[in-house]
Scaffold this motif. Structure first.
Motif, PDB file in Angstrom:
ATOM      1  N   THR A 218      20.203 -10.727-105.422  1.00  0.00           N
ATOM      2  CA  THR A 218      19.518 -12.001-105.627  1.00  0.00           C
ATOM      3  C   THR A 218      18.292 -11.805-106.502  1.00  0.00           C
TER       4      THR A 218
ATOM      5  N   SER B 294      19.919 -24.174-112.692  1.00  0.00           N
ATOM      6  CA  SER B 294      20.326 -23.788-111.335  1.00  0.00           C
ATOM      7  C   SER B 294      21.346 -22.675-111.468  1.00  0.00           C
TER       8      SER B 294
ATOM      9  N   GLN C 192      24.561 -14.807-104.473  1.00  0.00           N
ATOM     10  CA  GLN C 192      24.984 -14.282-103.174  1.00  0.00           C
ATOM     11  C   GLN C 192      23.734 -13.720-102.536  1.00  0.00           C
TER      12      GLN C 192
ATOM     13  N   GLU D 164      17.008 -22.667-107.941  1.00  0.00           N
ATOM     14  CA  GLU D 164      16.604 -23.635-108.955  1.00  0.00           C
ATOM     15  C   GLU D 164      15.369 -23.106-109.675  1.00  0.00           C
TER      16      GLU D 164
ATOM     17  N   ARG E 209      23.909 -19.981-109.202  1.00  0.00           N
ATOM     18  CA  ARG E 209      24.538 -19.615-107.928  1.00  0.00           C
ATOM     19  C   ARG E 209      24.285 -18.132-107.654  1.00  0.00           C
TER      20      ARG E 209
ATOM     21  N   SER F 294      21.162 -22.965 -99.054  1.00  0.00           N
ATOM     22  CA  SER F 294      21.685 -23.128-100.405  1.00  0.00           C
ATOM     23  C   SER F 294      22.156 -21.795-100.969  1.00  0.00           C
ATOM     24  N   GLU F 295      23.149 -21.866-101.819  1.00  0.00           N
ATOM     25  CA  GLU F 295      23.623 -20.691-102.543  1.00  0.00           C
ATOM     26  C   GLU F 295      23.181 -20.760-104.006  1.00  0.00           C
ATOM     27  N   GLU F 296      22.224 -21.670-104.297  1.00  0.00           N
ATOM     28  CA  GLU F 296      21.721 -21.802-105.652  1.00  0.00           C
ATOM     29  C   GLU F 296      20.209 -21.626-105.698  1.00  0.00           C
TER      30      GLU F 296
ATOM     31  N   THR G 102      19.270 -11.137-110.090  1.00  0.00           N
ATOM     32  CA  THR G 102      19.686 -12.367-110.763  1.00  0.00           C
ATOM     33  C   THR G 102      18.479 -13.204-111.158  1.00  0.00           C
TER      34      THR G 102
END
Length: 82
Positions: free
Chosen positions: A6, A69, A73, A58, A71, A54-56, A9
């Motif tokens: 995460t 936004s 994991q 923002e 996505r 949420s899996e997103e 990303t």
């Protein structure tokens, strides 16, 4: 210690959005009346928010305008309440 997926990303998207130092991210917990609301990540004048269900993530500019936004994991420890 290896950063989680995460965080990697989020760092990559901050870089795409023009952050000068995407590896220098601060993370804070979002709380209201003692209840966990999510995570906020800041880098330069950009910020990102990840809510618990949420899996997103923002991403916002310095004026609070939504830029993107993405996505993700998330590891289990990021889904738990503070």
């Amino acid at each position: 210690m290896q950063p989680d997926a995460t965080f990697q990303t989020i760092s990559a998207v901050f870089a795409e959005l023009g952050a000068d130092r995407p590896e220098e991210i601060s993370r804070t917990l979002l709380l209201r009346d003692g209840y966990f609301l999510g995570h906020r990540f800041r880098c330069d004048k950009l910020q990102a928010v990840l809510l618990p269900d949420s899996e997103e993530v923002e991403f916002f500019d310095e004026d609070g305008e939504l830029l993107q936004s993405v996505r993700v994991q998330r590891p289990a420890e990021m889904r738990k309440a503070a």
